[in-house]
Design an enzyme around this catalytic site. Structure first.
Site, mmCIF file in Angstrom:
data_model
loop_
_atom_site.group_PDB
_atom_site.id
_atom_site.type_symbol
_atom_site.label_atom_id
_atom_site.label_comp_id
_atom_site.label_asym_id
_atom_site.label_seq_id
_atom_site.Cartn_x
_atom_site.Cartn_y
_atom_site.Cartn_z
ATOM 1 N N LYS A 1 0.848 -1.194 0.000
ATOM 2 C CA LYS A 1 0.000 0.000 0.000
ATOM 3 C C LYS A 1 0.887 1.248 0.000
ATOM 4 C CE LYS A 1 -3.902 1.994 2.623
ATOM 5 N NZ LYS A 1 -4.789 1.820 3.800
ATOM 6 N N SER B 1 -9.672 1.990 2.780
ATOM 7 C CA SER B 1 -8.792 2.710 1.900
ATOM 8 C C SER B 1 -7.780 1.832 1.170
ATOM 9 C CB SER B 1 -8.031 3.770 2.694
ATOM 10 O OG SER B 1 -7.220 3.171 3.666
ATOM 11 N N SER C 1 -9.893 -0.320 6.987
ATOM 12 C CA SER C 1 -9.298 -0.215 5.649
ATOM 13 C C SER C 1 -8.612 -1.456 5.110
ATOM 14 C CB SER C 1 -8.305 0.941 5.607
ATOM 15 O OG SER C 1 -8.993 2.137 5.401
HETATM 16 N N1 GLN Z 1 -12.986 4.350 6.127
HETATM 17 C C1 GLN Z 1 -12.427 4.765 7.371
HETATM 18 C C2 GLN Z 1 -12.010 6.214 7.309
HETATM 19 O O1 GLN Z 1 -12.194 6.811 6.290
HETATM 20 C C3 GLN Z 1 -11.276 3.887 7.737
HETATM 21 C C4 GLN Z 1 -10.052 4.211 6.994
HETATM 22 C C5 GLN Z 1 -8.900 3.356 7.393
HETATM 23 O O2 GLN Z 1 -9.050 2.345 8.065
HETATM 24 N N2 GLN Z 1 -7.728 3.827 7.030
HETATM 25 O O3 GLN Z 1 -11.511 6.765 8.236
#
Ligand code: GLN
Length: 486
Positions: free
Chosen positions: A79, A154, A178
């Site tokens: 990532k 994400s 994410s």
């Molecule tokens: N979707 C969640 C957010 O936008 C989690 C994102 C993540 O785990 N990095 O904060």
């Protein structure tokens, strides 16, 4: 069976028995990526040629090595918020578009020591803020099961790359879901380790009390193997915890008979799609036949998790992202009057809309006068959520829930409505708030789109959730299906 269908564990065995060369494996994956990633768009930086070169070098050394490490010659995607020395690490943000870290994250060092080959850096929502990769400053990744849909986020690039068969494994990061949410939407396995299990050193910080790096794979055994490699105390991360790391690959073979499983009633709610509920409950039934005991439990503060998370995570983000001032590294606006003007232009031009929204939310929650009402209160709720889980774990060994309320949504469907987007994390954020390990595994399909089941464990008990997940995969073959990308 083609190479791209095999598990990482199998590939690793084949290499170590010298039955196959790293370059044969890497070439096949690179070929498939070149063929389909134009459509999926999982990579921000694809390093196919470099990967083949690395593999050839590893071919040459294979004969000379006495002990061949576990990931020798295995291609893995990373990532793009995990620092890689000499390789651009953008966080899918204009702010870091040309940033090349001078150091490796601890997980990258560990992968290198285990002999892996990096295939590239995968797309994400800018600074990992989002649930669909639509917040990437560069482009949106497409779900390989249906190119009109999001891969989740994400870590959507990592999930899509694994699901599409571009790599056997990838690393993601999980702050509120994410790793698990995109794993569910792409039909793969995603594990968020316990907070402190895996070093965060070199992971670009979003919300430091929640962030964890974890593996994304198609097979549970591959997740276990990667956990063996990346786990462990690191003095460079003051929040990493010095506890024994079990041999997860051994642990998954233990019987699941007699394990007690809780089904929290707050997760099987009206908003949950019926077909998803049925898939998860069928999976539970299958495990019941294997001897697990199931009971309903209650996690009464679950309803407040989203609210607490969307105060705590942005608060930490507003502080973490203060470092992007255009002075030392990152985006620098060319046209400014004075220092103040430069700061404000750098941040205005360098950050996207969602990142700005989080910085504003966080700054507001932390400001004097609002701190007690928002940030402090959210922290208290966090403790209540943690206590709920600890109470439940007095009775059960693990908890099973759906990972997401529905399958992958259409690109554009939720991007105009941040609240709708935030709600797609409804089943994952409380696990981060409570610092627990959680895994999402594929448990069927709805209208040809993958459905994920989440298994939540006690702190530092990744072994039990991996064991349950492994048993489930031995009984099913949802994870073996590759999408037809058209
Ligand atoms: N979707 C969640 C957010 O936008 C989690 C994102 C993540 O785990 N990095 O904060």
């Amino acid at each position: 069976m083609s190479l791209v269908e095999k598990s990482l564990v199998e590939l690793s065995k084949l290499i170590r028995k010298k039955e196959i060369k790293p370059s044969e494996i890497v070439q096949e994956y690179v070929q498939r990526t070149l063929q389909f990633d134009k459509k999926v768009k999982s990579y921000v930086s694809f390093l196919g040629e470099k990967a083949i070169e690395d593999a050839k070098e590893k071919d040459n050394q294979l004969g000379k090595l006495e002990n061949i490490p576990l990931l020798y010659g295995i291609p893995i995607a990373i990532k793009d918020n995990i620092s890689t020395e000499g390789i651009r690490t953008t966080c899918s943000s204009k702010m870091l578009e040309n940033y090349i870290p001078p150091f490796d994250a601890t997980v990258i060092k560990k992968l290198k020591n285990a002999g892996y080959i990096i295939t590239g850096k995968t797309n994400l929502d800018e600074f990992a803020m989002g649930s669909s990769t639509e917040n990437s400053a560069f482009f949106t990744t497409h779900n390989p099961w249906d190119l009109e849909r999001v891969p989740g986020g994400s870590s959507g690039g990592s999930a899509a790359a694994v699901a599409a068969g571009f790599v056997p494994a990838a690393l993601g990061s999980d702050t509120g879901g994410s790793i698990r949410q995109p794993a569910a939407l792409c039909g793969i396995v995603g594990l968020k380790p316990t907070y402190g299990r895996v070093s965060r050193y070199g992971l670009v910080a979003f919300a430091s009390s929640l962030d964890q790096i974890g593996p994304m794979t198609r097979y549970v055994e591959d997740s276990a193997l990667l956990m063996n490699v990346i786990s462990g105390y690191d003095k460079k991360d003051s929040t990493s915890v010095d506890v024994k790391v079990p041999d997860f690959l051994q642990e998954i073979n233990k019987d699941i008979k007699g394990l007690k499983i809780g089904l929290p009633k707050e997760f099987f709610i009206e908003e949950l799609d019926n077909q998803i509920k049925e898939n998860v409950l069928n999976a539970v039934k299958l495990l019941e036949k294997e001897g697990i005991q199931v009971e309903e439990i209650s996690l009464p503060h679950t309803n407040y998790a989203i609210e607490a998370y969307y105060i705590i995570a942005p608060s930490e983000a507003s502080s973490n992202l203060a470092r992007y001032d255009g002075v030392r590294y990152g985006y620098r606006s060319l046209d400014y009057k004075d220092l103040d003007d430069m700061y404000s232009k750098v941040r205005d031009e360098g950050f996207g809309a969602e990142v700005k929204r989080r910085i504003m939310l966080g700054t507001y929650s932390l400001s004097s006068g609002y701190y007690d009402a928002y940030y402090l209160k959210a922290q208290k709720v966090r403790t209540l959520i943690y206590n709920d889980y600890m109470e439940a774990f007095k009775k059960v060994d693990a908890i099973i829930t759906p990972t997401t309320p529905d399958v992958a949504f259409k690109i554009g469907e939720k991007s105009a409505d941040p609240i709708q987007m935030y709600l797609s994390d409804i089943f994952t954020v409380s696990i981060n708030l409570a610092t627990l390990p959680g895994i999402s595994i594929p448990c069927g399909f709805k209208d040809n789109l993958p459905v994920g089941m989440q298994i939540i464990g006690k702190p530092f008990d990744e072994a039990t959730i991996l064991r349950l997940a492994y048993r489930y995969q031995q009984l099913t073959d949802f994870h073996k299906k590759l999408p037809e990308i058209s």
